[in-house]
Design an enzyme around this catalytic site. Sequence first.
Site, mmCIF file in Angstrom:
data_model
loop_
_atom_site.group_PDB
_atom_site.id
_atom_site.type_symbol
_atom_site.label_atom_id
_atom_site.label_comp_id
_atom_site.label_asym_id
_atom_site.label_seq_id
_atom_site.Cartn_x
_atom_site.Cartn_y
_atom_site.Cartn_z
ATOM 1 C CE LYS A 100 -4.468 1.143 0.231
ATOM 2 N NZ LYS A 100 -5.668 0.410 -0.230
HETATM 3 P P1 NAD Z 1 -12.786 8.185 -2.630
HETATM 4 O O1 NAD Z 1 -11.751 9.196 -2.357
HETATM 5 O O2 NAD Z 1 -13.277 8.005 -4.025
HETATM 6 O O3 NAD Z 1 -14.077 8.457 -1.714
HETATM 7 C C1 NAD Z 1 -14.023 8.560 -0.324
HETATM 8 C C2 NAD Z 1 -15.374 9.070 0.128
HETATM 9 O O4 NAD Z 1 -15.437 9.054 1.551
HETATM 10 C C3 NAD Z 1 -15.651 10.492 -0.318
HETATM 11 O O5 NAD Z 1 -16.995 10.603 -0.716
HETATM 12 C C4 NAD Z 1 -15.417 11.299 0.967
HETATM 13 O O6 NAD Z 1 -16.143 12.516 0.968
HETATM 14 C C5 NAD Z 1 -15.933 10.316 1.979
HETATM 15 N N1 NAD Z 1 -15.485 10.583 3.341
HETATM 16 C C6 NAD Z 1 -14.262 10.900 3.793
HETATM 17 N N2 NAD Z 1 -14.293 11.070 5.124
HETATM 18 C C7 NAD Z 1 -15.570 10.856 5.509
HETATM 19 C C8 NAD Z 1 -16.245 10.887 6.745
HETATM 20 N N3 NAD Z 1 -15.588 11.175 7.876
HETATM 21 N N4 NAD Z 1 -17.579 10.616 6.763
HETATM 22 C C9 NAD Z 1 -18.244 10.324 5.633
HETATM 23 N N5 NAD Z 1 -17.650 10.274 4.436
HETATM 24 C C10 NAD Z 1 -16.333 10.549 4.382
HETATM 25 O O7 NAD Z 1 -12.231 6.814 -2.027
HETATM 26 P P2 NAD Z 1 -12.717 5.327 -2.341
HETATM 27 O O8 NAD Z 1 -11.807 4.788 -3.364
HETATM 28 O O9 NAD Z 1 -14.178 5.320 -2.544
HETATM 29 O O10 NAD Z 1 -12.332 4.621 -0.976
HETATM 30 C C11 NAD Z 1 -13.256 4.515 0.126
HETATM 31 C C12 NAD Z 1 -12.869 3.314 0.958
HETATM 32 O O11 NAD Z 1 -12.919 2.148 0.133
HETATM 33 C C13 NAD Z 1 -11.459 3.353 1.530
HETATM 34 O O12 NAD Z 1 -11.445 2.709 2.791
HETATM 35 C C14 NAD Z 1 -10.662 2.556 0.535
HETATM 36 O O13 NAD Z 1 -9.475 2.008 1.078
HETATM 37 C C15 NAD Z 1 -11.681 1.480 0.217
HETATM 38 N N6 NAD Z 1 -11.418 0.760 -1.037
HETATM 39 C C16 NAD Z 1 -11.372 1.416 -2.229
HETATM 40 C C17 NAD Z 1 -11.087 0.691 -3.382
HETATM 41 C C18 NAD Z 1 -11.061 1.328 -4.730
HETATM 42 O O14 NAD Z 1 -10.924 0.596 -5.714
HETATM 43 N N7 NAD Z 1 -11.216 2.612 -4.859
HETATM 44 C C19 NAD Z 1 -10.859 -0.693 -3.309
HETATM 45 C C20 NAD Z 1 -10.940 -1.325 -2.076
HETATM 46 C C21 NAD Z 1 -11.219 -0.583 -0.945
#
Ligand code: NAD
Length: 406
Positions: free
Chosen positions: A103
């Site tokens: 990561k």
């Molecule tokens: P992103 O940046 O696209 O979106 C994150 C979202 O979370 C945004 O809408 C942001 O406004 C919101 N957010 C941040 N802090 C917040 C809070 N305190 N309360 C409510 N909402 C809040 O990121 P993502 O890619 O969607 O990632 C989100 C989660 O999913 C993370 O834990 C990431 O590790 C996990 N994840 C993502 C992927 C991927 O392919 N993008 C894959 C596996 C896991």
Amino acid sequence: MNNPFENALAQLERATSLVSFDPDFLRVIRHPNRQVRISIPVKMDDGRLEVFEGYRVQFNNARGPYKGGIRFHQDTDIEEVKALAFWMALKCAVVNIPMGGGKGGVTVDPKPFTDGEKERLARGWMRGMADVVGPQKDVPAPDVNTTPQIMEWMADEYGKITGDTSGAVITGKPIEAGGSQGRGTATAQGGFYVFETLREKLGLPEKCTVAIQGFGNAGQVAAQLWSQAGHKVIAVSDSRAAIVNPEGLDIEALVAHKASTRSVGGFDGAQTIDSMEVLYQICDLLIPAALENQIHEENVEKIQAKVVLELANGPTTPKADDNLFARGIPVVPDILANAGGVTVSTFEWEQNIKKENWSEEEVFDKLKTIMDREALAIADKAVQLNTDLRRAAFVIALERIQTAME
Ligand code: NAD
């Protein structure tokens, strides 16, 4: 604040107390193979020079090259990246793809950055890491606040430095820059396949009410998929606001609203609620899709959902896990529920190496086969060990990693 790496180790101990593992394996798997920290000087548009701290943690590569996203966030530090890298190693083993776990991150709030500033930061991260990543060594991807465009800048920088322009060094690129069909929606799509496969076993009705924390790549696409399938998404939040409508939100209108205002706040036909209230809604399914440590000892009693499905990494602390298990609220763990992202990332890597282009249908067929198979295997293991789905997923993943290390 819970230290996410300590939580990860607590999860490891819980799972390994159920089944016997080689003690030497357990000694090794608690430690990352390598941790890299770099300084990234970035010239800002106003002429100032700022220096950011960047990270890459390469946890375990027994099953293949390290794989895992890069996060740009103000709270990111090496402990968080270490935990996320550990979970990646397990996640790749859960879905049985030929990848290890890594990561990356940068401690930065990129929201106020211009595109030029983001590009210089992205290229700076890759310049600092070009020696340690590579298609057969370590293959990063997007995570919180990093986008296909950022992946493209990084791939381009790597090509300039090494001459390898295959794009296979990084996944989640735009389609026209070597990205895979389906990668943009893969994380939520994988979670949706798991949900459909396990729905009856989890005691959920055919049509569910759903609350989602986070409205980014994972959360927004989840809202679209669940609502398109006829479920009712009643509450969502992002970092700026949270909204609820017990009759169900019009998700396509909400997506348009978020695109034009950059927040879900102020959406017509919904009531604004306190940010954390989204987690406490009475609903069938709660999907945390933001950040880690959201459901913890102090607020877990307020959770009223029938099932929690973790699209975020590490949203539930071990103590909260125990409480939910005791109350009969199953948690579909992150290392299964959100593994669709890394699975399609691995398809992208494979297509770049073989110089192939798979159709979206082919990508989702392959993804569905994997997610359905592994979801059922984990549910069976949980019954067999009389435990929760997280411990069952850990046991399956650790057995696969141990075999590879042997
Ligand atoms: P992103 O940046 O696209 O979106 C994150 C979202 O979370 C945004 O809408 C942001 O406004 C919101 N957010 C941040 N802090 C917040 C809070 N305190 N309360 C409510 N909402 C809040 O990121 P993502 O890619 O969607 O990632 C989100 C989660 O999913 C993370 O834990 C990431 O590790 C996990 N994840 C993502 C992927 C991927 O392919 N993008 C894959 C596996 C896991």
